[in-house]
Design a protein around this motif. Structure first.
Motif, PDB file in Angstrom:
ATOM      1  N   ALA A 164      14.946 -33.530  17.613  1.00  0.00           N
ATOM      2  CA  ALA A 164      14.483 -32.229  18.083  1.00  0.00           C
ATOM      3  C   ALA A 164      12.971 -32.279  18.264  1.00  0.00           C
ATOM      4  N   VAL A 165      12.450 -31.236  18.871  1.00  0.00           N
ATOM      5  CA  VAL A 165      11.012 -30.999  18.845  1.00  0.00           C
ATOM      6  C   VAL A 165      10.719 -30.170  17.600  1.00  0.00           C
ATOM      7  N   TYR A 166       9.776 -30.633  16.807  1.00  0.00           N
ATOM      8  CA  TYR A 166       9.424 -29.964  15.558  1.00  0.00           C
ATOM      9  C   TYR A 166       8.122 -29.195  15.739  1.00  0.00           C
ATOM     10  N   TYR A 167       8.146 -27.935  15.332  1.00  0.00           N
ATOM     11  CA  TYR A 167       7.006 -27.039  15.484  1.00  0.00           C
ATOM     12  C   TYR A 167       6.514 -26.572  14.119  1.00  0.00           C
ATOM     13  N   CYS A 168       5.195 -26.465  13.981  1.00  0.00           N
ATOM     14  CA  CYS A 168       4.671 -25.795  12.809  1.00  0.00           C
ATOM     15  C   CYS A 168       4.216 -24.395  13.216  1.00  0.00           C
ATOM     16  N   ALA A 169       4.199 -23.501  12.228  1.00  0.00           N
ATOM     17  CA  ALA A 169       3.875 -22.108  12.485  1.00  0.00           C
ATOM     18  C   ALA A 169       3.133 -21.518  11.300  1.00  0.00           C
ATOM     19  N   ALA A 170       2.339 -20.484  11.585  1.00  0.00           N
ATOM     20  CA  ALA A 170       1.519 -19.853  10.540  1.00  0.00           C
ATOM     21  C   ALA A 170       1.714 -18.348  10.537  1.00  0.00           C
ATOM     22  N   ASN A 171       1.619 -17.768   9.335  1.00  0.00           N
ATOM     23  CA  ASN A 171       1.745 -16.327   9.140  1.00  0.00           C
ATOM     24  C   ASN A 171       0.731 -15.900   8.088  1.00  0.00           C
ATOM     25  N   LEU A 172      -0.177 -15.028   8.493  1.00  0.00           N
ATOM     26  CA  LEU A 172      -1.235 -14.597   7.577  1.00  0.00           C
ATOM     27  C   LEU A 172      -0.822 -13.432   6.688  1.00  0.00           C
ATOM     28  N   LEU A 173       0.289 -12.802   7.012  1.00  0.00           N
ATOM     29  CA  LEU A 173       0.608 -11.530   6.355  1.00  0.00           C
ATOM     30  C   LEU A 173       1.578 -11.664   5.181  1.00  0.00           C
ATOM     31  N   TYR A 174       2.631 -12.476   5.350  1.00  0.00           N
ATOM     32  CA  TYR A 174       3.630 -12.536   4.295  1.00  0.00           C
ATOM     33  C   TYR A 174       4.412 -13.834   4.421  1.00  0.00           C
ATOM     34  N   TYR A 175       5.173 -14.143   3.390  1.00  0.00           N
ATOM     35  CA  TYR A 175       5.977 -15.363   3.359  1.00  0.00           C
ATOM     36  C   TYR A 175       7.330 -15.079   3.988  1.00  0.00           C
ATOM     37  N   GLY A 176       7.778 -15.969   4.886  1.00  0.00           N
ATOM     38  CA  GLY A 176       9.064 -15.730   5.514  1.00  0.00           C
ATOM     39  C   GLY A 176       9.693 -17.003   6.031  1.00  0.00           C
ATOM     40  N   ILE A 177      10.972 -16.902   6.391  1.00  0.00           N
ATOM     41  CA  ILE A 177      11.690 -18.060   6.916  1.00  0.00           C
ATOM     42  C   ILE A 177      12.306 -17.779   8.275  1.00  0.00           C
TER      43      ILE A 177
END
Length: 123
Positions: A92-105
């Motif tokens: 697959a193509v693997y992506y990283c992502a960021a969230n400044l507000l809260y922890y999530g999946i």
């Protein structure tokens, strides 16, 4: 300008290992909850792993538990995904992502994304 840059993808045989990196700039990395997602051809982008700001909390998709490990180095503004015992279905193509507000999946929990790095596992 916020940038998330993935690296470390490539071609590997089944049973092999790869380590992906995600270098973040333009935002406070130590304040960011981070995640890895992947997208195979013809499929939806799916959650792989997440790690909280401090690194003390992690979550994994069932299909990678025991094989993949997510970690981060806040001094280097970098998140990692150690992938062991790779299978052809991990391609697959693997992506990283960021969230400044809260922890999530969930995908919708993240508002900053990298361009992705291709991982191909041959049988």
């Amino acid at each position: 300008q916020v940038q998330l840059v993935e690296s470390g993808g490539g071609l590997v045989q089944a049973g092999g290992s790869l380590r992906l990196s995600c270098l973040v700039s333009g935002l406070s990395f130590s304040s960011s909850n981070m995640g890895w997602f992947r997208q195979a051809p013809g499929k939806e982008r799916e959650f792989v792993a997440a790690i909280s700001q401090s690194g003390r909390t992690t979550d994994y998709a069932d299909f990678v538990k025991g094989r993949f490990t997510v970690s981060r180095d806040n001094r280097k503004n970098t998140m990692y995904l150690q992938m062991n015992t790779l299978k052809p279905e991990d391609t697959a193509v693997y992506y990283c992502a960021a969230n400044l507000l809260y922890y999530g999946i969930r995908r919708i929990d993240y508002n900053y994304w990298g361009q992705g790095t291709q991982v191909t596992v041959s049988s």
